[in-house]
Design a protein around this motif. Structure first.
Motif, PDB file in Angstrom:
ATOM      1  N   VAL A  99     -20.375  37.317 -63.952  1.00 45.02           N
ATOM      2  CA  VAL A  99     -20.340  38.013 -65.231  1.00 45.02           C
ATOM      3  C   VAL A  99     -19.869  37.007 -66.277  1.00 45.02           C
ATOM      4  O   VAL A  99     -18.821  36.389 -66.115  1.00 45.02           O
ATOM      5  N   TYR A 100     -20.633  36.840 -67.348  1.00 50.25           N
ATOM      6  CA  TYR A 100     -20.282  35.920 -68.419  1.00 50.25           C
ATOM      7  C   TYR A 100     -19.816  36.720 -69.623  1.00 50.25           C
ATOM      8  O   TYR A 100     -20.547  37.584 -70.118  1.00 50.25           O
ATOM      9  N   VAL A 101     -18.614  36.436 -70.088  1.00 45.60           N
ATOM     10  CA  VAL A 101     -18.082  37.126 -71.254  1.00 45.60           C
ATOM     11  C   VAL A 101     -18.383  36.299 -72.493  1.00 45.60           C
ATOM     12  O   VAL A 101     -18.113  35.097 -72.529  1.00 45.60           O
ATOM     13  N   GLY A 102     -18.961  36.915 -73.509  1.00 47.40           N
ATOM     14  CA  GLY A 102     -19.380  36.204 -74.706  1.00 47.40           C
ATOM     15  C   GLY A 102     -18.218  35.791 -75.584  1.00 47.40           C
ATOM     16  O   GLY A 102     -17.096  36.268 -75.445  1.00 47.40           O
ATOM     17  N   GLY A 103     -18.494  34.899 -76.521  1.00 46.56           N
ATOM     18  CA  GLY A 103     -17.502  34.524 -77.528  1.00 46.56           C
ATOM     19  C   GLY A 103     -16.839  33.196 -77.269  1.00 46.56           C
ATOM     20  O   GLY A 103     -16.302  32.948 -76.185  1.00 46.56           O
ATOM     21  N   ASN A 104     -16.855  32.338 -78.301  1.00 46.87           N
ATOM     22  CA  ASN A 104     -16.266  31.009 -78.211  1.00 46.87           C
ATOM     23  C   ASN A 104     -15.030  30.867 -79.090  1.00 46.87           C
ATOM     24  O   ASN A 104     -14.185  30.020 -78.838  1.00 46.87           O
ATOM     25  N   GLU A 105     -14.921  31.715 -80.091  1.00 43.97           N
ATOM     26  CA  GLU A 105     -13.876  31.573 -81.108  1.00 43.97           C
ATOM     27  C   GLU A 105     -13.161  32.906 -81.265  1.00 43.97           C
ATOM     28  O   GLU A 105     -13.761  33.969 -81.090  1.00 43.97           O
ATOM     29  N   GLY A 106     -11.872  32.864 -81.601  1.00 45.05           N
ATOM     30  CA  GLY A 106     -11.160  34.113 -81.823  1.00 45.05           C
ATOM     31  C   GLY A 106      -9.688  33.910 -82.080  1.00 45.05           C
ATOM     32  O   GLY A 106      -9.120  32.847 -81.796  1.00 45.05           O
ATOM     33  N   LEU A 107      -9.089  34.951 -82.611  1.00 44.94           N
ATOM     34  CA  LEU A 107      -7.650  34.992 -82.851  1.00 44.94           C
ATOM     35  C   LEU A 107      -7.023  35.959 -81.861  1.00 44.94           C
ATOM     36  O   LEU A 107      -7.514  37.072 -81.672  1.00 44.94           O
ATOM     37  N   ALA A 108      -5.945  35.533 -81.223  1.00 43.28           N
ATOM     38  CA  ALA A 108      -5.269  36.379 -80.244  1.00 43.28           C
ATOM     39  C   ALA A 108      -3.767  36.329 -80.453  1.00 43.28           C
ATOM     40  O   ALA A 108      -3.241  35.431 -81.117  1.00 43.28           O
ATOM     41  N   LYS A 109      -3.082  37.297 -79.859  1.00 45.73           N
ATOM     42  CA  LYS A 109      -1.621  37.354 -79.906  1.00 45.73           C
ATOM     43  C   LYS A 109      -1.085  37.246 -78.487  1.00 45.73           C
ATOM     44  O   LYS A 109      -1.612  37.873 -77.560  1.00 45.73           O
ATOM     45  N   VAL A 110      -0.047  36.452 -78.310  1.00 49.58           N
ATOM     46  CA  VAL A 110       0.596  36.326 -76.997  1.00 49.58           C
ATOM     47  C   VAL A 110       1.379  37.607 -76.718  1.00 49.58           C
ATOM     48  O   VAL A 110       2.206  38.035 -77.527  1.00 49.58           O
ATOM     49  N   VAL A 111       1.108  38.230 -75.567  1.00 49.92           N
ATOM     50  CA  VAL A 111       1.821  39.461 -75.218  1.00 49.92           C
ATOM     51  C   VAL A 111       2.790  39.271 -74.057  1.00 49.92           C
ATOM     52  O   VAL A 111       3.739  40.036 -73.899  1.00 49.92           O
ATOM     53  N   GLU A 112       2.588  38.240 -73.240  1.00 52.51           N
ATOM     54  CA  GLU A 112       3.499  37.977 -72.127  1.00 52.51           C
ATOM     55  C   GLU A 112       3.370  36.513 -71.724  1.00 52.51           C
ATOM     56  O   GLU A 112       2.271  35.960 -71.701  1.00 52.51           O
ATOM     57  N   VAL A 113       4.499  35.887 -71.407  1.00 48.86           N
ATOM     58  CA  VAL A 113       4.542  34.452 -71.128  1.00 48.86           C
ATOM     59  C   VAL A 113       4.982  34.214 -69.694  1.00 48.86           C
ATOM     60  O   VAL A 113       5.990  34.782 -69.232  1.00 48.86           O
ATOM     61  N   GLY A 114       4.247  33.375 -68.973  1.00 47.30           N
ATOM     62  CA  GLY A 114       4.589  33.050 -67.605  1.00 47.30           C
ATOM     63  C   GLY A 114       5.637  31.943 -67.516  1.00 47.30           C
ATOM     64  O   GLY A 114       5.913  31.238 -68.496  1.00 47.30           O
ATOM     65  N   GLU A 115       6.181  31.766 -66.351  1.00 50.45           N
ATOM     66  CA  GLU A 115       7.193  30.735 -66.107  1.00 50.45           C
ATOM     67  C   GLU A 115       6.601  29.350 -66.341  1.00 50.45           C
ATOM     68  O   GLU A 115       5.459  29.073 -65.990  1.00 50.45           O
ATOM     69  N   GLY A 116       7.373  28.482 -66.991  1.00 54.73           N
ATOM     70  CA  GLY A 116       6.955  27.109 -67.212  1.00 54.73           C
ATOM     71  C   GLY A 116       6.144  26.884 -68.474  1.00 54.73           C
ATOM     72  O   GLY A 116       5.778  25.742 -68.776  1.00 54.73           O
ATOM     73  N   VAL A 117       5.867  27.925 -69.212  1.00 50.25           N
ATOM     74  CA  VAL A 117       5.082  27.786 -70.446  1.00 50.25           C
ATOM     75  C   VAL A 117       5.963  27.188 -71.539  1.00 50.25           C
ATOM     76  O   VAL A 117       7.099  27.640 -71.762  1.00 50.25           O
ATOM     77  N   GLU A 118       5.444  26.190 -72.228  1.00 49.58           N
ATOM     78  CA  GLU A 118       6.185  25.530 -73.302  1.00 49.58           C
ATOM     79  C   GLU A 118       5.472  25.726 -74.637  1.00 49.58           C
ATOM     80  O   GLU A 118       4.256  25.669 -74.724  1.00 49.58           O
ATOM     81  N   GLY A 119       6.241  25.973 -75.683  1.00 54.11           N
ATOM     82  CA  GLY A 119       5.698  26.021 -77.036  1.00 54.11           C
ATOM     83  C   GLY A 119       5.070  27.333 -77.441  1.00 54.11           C
ATOM     84  O   GLY A 119       4.522  27.439 -78.548  1.00 54.11           O
ATOM     85  N   LEU A 120       5.118  28.342 -76.579  1.00 52.06           N
ATOM     86  CA  LEU A 120       4.572  29.648 -76.913  1.00 52.06           C
ATOM     87  C   LEU A 120       5.575  30.737 -76.564  1.00 52.06           C
ATOM     88  O   LEU A 120       6.299  30.633 -75.573  1.00 52.06           O
ATOM     89  N   LYS A 121       5.589  31.786 -77.369  1.00 53.85           N
ATOM     90  CA  LYS A 121       6.449  32.931 -77.103  1.00 53.85           C
ATOM     91  C   LYS A 121       5.707  34.205 -77.458  1.00 53.85           C
ATOM     92  O   LYS A 121       4.658  34.182 -78.113  1.00 53.85           O
ATOM     93  N   LYS A 122       6.257  35.311 -77.045  1.00 53.71           N
ATOM     94  CA  LYS A 122       5.653  36.618 -77.306  1.00 53.71           C
ATOM     95  C   LYS A 122       5.431  36.802 -78.811  1.00 53.71           C
ATOM     96  O   LYS A 122       6.268  36.432 -79.625  1.00 53.71           O
ATOM     97  N   ASP A 123       4.281  37.357 -79.167  1.00 54.70           N
ATOM     98  CA  ASP A 123       3.865  37.691 -80.537  1.00 54.70           C
ATOM     99  C   ASP A 123       3.350  36.499 -81.338  1.00 54.70           C
ATOM    100  O   ASP A 123       2.944  36.671 -82.497  1.00 54.70           O
ATOM    101  N   ASP A 124       3.352  35.278 -80.770  1.00 56.79           N
ATOM    102  CA  ASP A 124       2.719  34.153 -81.453  1.00 56.79           C
ATOM    103  C   ASP A 124       1.226  34.412 -81.615  1.00 56.79           C
ATOM    104  O   ASP A 124       0.575  34.974 -80.728  1.00 56.79           O
TER     105      ASP A 124
END
Length: 390
Positions: A99-124
């Motif tokens: 299954v191929y999901v369309g779309g190359n560009e977009g704006l998103a919001k971070v809703v949950e961050v996994g362990e070891g992630v740097e430079g991102l937080k919830k709601d960014d």
């Protein structure tokens, strides 16, 4: 509009009656190349699990439909979708079917961050760093290295959603081939295209002058006002390239200084004529071929003027530059947008509502692409997918 009977026939295998209550996410997807108005479907899939280490769960806010997205679905674009999954739990198709999901560009919001992630937080707010991630969806889990945080506050959703394709193309073409100084001149064709309008705005912010070529039309005044309102110095038609007095006029406009950068998205005879306006040691950068005609350049331009011709594709730039360089680019553009130097693209938002059944959503999506093919929008189309709640 597409017949509801046809839609039901095409989507019987994943009717909403078979969708479990936890299938809150949605995506616009396809399993084979073809006309988007015929092959695209809307599927539902389960809520995301907590992110694994070094990944984040993101929720898409807006995602545009770009011409390259349509070409990708048709199977005629060099870039291929990278997000594939059997999505067996969606109830769509047989187990193991891609299954191929369309779309190359977009704006998103971070809703949950996994362990070891740097430079991102919830709601960014984040934009996509990796091409063809599949942005026509409600939510998904991605590596934190596949997205870039938007550093500037005060951006509109439309600014963020359209950040990574056209603005980056315009910015890089103005910076990567010639060292331009304030007061220098650039000539471009396709000046009323999305990239062309961004070239005008970014050039103005940098103190660079632009000569902008467009197709002739019965009433040129509205287009003149539009492009001059963005910062265009001169607006000409392709027919005016045949005026023998044009070179003299350009020499007056530039105070005798040669034009060192030309930007081409058209090709054909008009681009040949435009190239003849370039000065010594100039660079011609091609990023499109809307006329579908080959690029033909006189040998004399290369011998006597030392003309250099380049091709530019933003996807290649993304692949060959460091994360720090990409973050700097996004940061520079975000600041220009926040400061009002780059306007958001004229757009319309199409919402796939949470209460709409899959059949209703498919009918709406296919109708949008059918109308786009007929040129009935005249604006950038941005998609907003709501979580399924029907």
């Amino acid at each position: 509009m597409f017949s509801r009977t046809v839609i039901r026939s095409a989507t019987r295998s994943f009717s909403t009656s078979t969708v479990a209550l936890n299938h809150a996410n949605r995506a616009i997807a396809y399993t084979q190349n073809g006309d988007p108005a015929e092959v695209l479907n809307v599927i539902t899939y389960p809520k995301l699990s907590p992110p694994s280490p070094n990944t984040v769960n993101i929720k898409f806010i807006l995602s545009p439909i770009n011409p390259a997205d349509i070409n990708t679905i048709e199977g005629v674009y060099p870039a291929k979708p990278s997000w594939t999954s059997d999505l067996a739990s969606s109830g769509w198709g047989s187990k193991g079917k891609q299954v191929y999901v369309g779309g190359n560009e977009g704006l998103a919001k971070v809703v949950e961050v996994g362990e070891g992630v740097e430079g991102l937080k919830k709601d960014d707010w984040v934009v996509m760093d990796k091409p063809q991630l599949g942005t026509w969806a409600t939510s998904r889990n991605v590596s934190f290295e596949d997205v870039i945080r938007l550093p500037a506050t005060g951006l509109t959703e439309a600014h963020g959603a359209t950040m990574t394709v056209n603005p980056t193309t315009a910015y890089n073409m103005l910076h990567n081939f010639v060292k331009l100084n304030q007061g220098d001149w650039v000539v471009q064709n396709g000046a009323n295209s999305a990239v062309g309008q961004l070239v005008i705005q970014i050039a103005k912010a940098l103190g660079i002058n632009t000569i902008n070529l467009v197709r002739p039309r019965e009433d040129m005044a509205p287009l003149h006002r539009q492009l001059e309102g963005l910062g265009a110095n001169k607006v000409l038609t392709y027919d005016e390239l045949n005026d023998k007095s044009l070179r003299g006029k350009i020499k007056e406009w530039t105070n005798g200084k040669g034009i060192r950068l030309g930007l081409n998205c058209v090709g054909g005879d008009s681009t040949t004529a435009m190239a003849k306006l370039l000065g010594q040691d100039a660079h011609l950068v091609s990023y499109g071929a809307m006329s579908k005609q080959p690029l033909s350049l006189p040998t004399s331009l290369h011998i006597f003027k030392n003309l250099t011709s380049h091709g530019f594709w933003q996807s290649n730039w993304t692949k060959t530059h460091s994360r720090a360089e990409k973050e700097q680019l996004i940061g520079d553009l975000a600041t220009m947008m926040r400061d009002g130097k780059i306007k958001a693209a004229d757009h319309v938002v199409v919402t796939i509502g949470g209460q709409e059944t899959n059949e209703e959503a498919i009918e709406k999506v296919r109708d949008v692409f059918s109308r786009m093919a007929q040129g009935k929008f005249g604006k950038k189309v941005l998609l907003r997918l709501e979580d399924f709640s029907g």
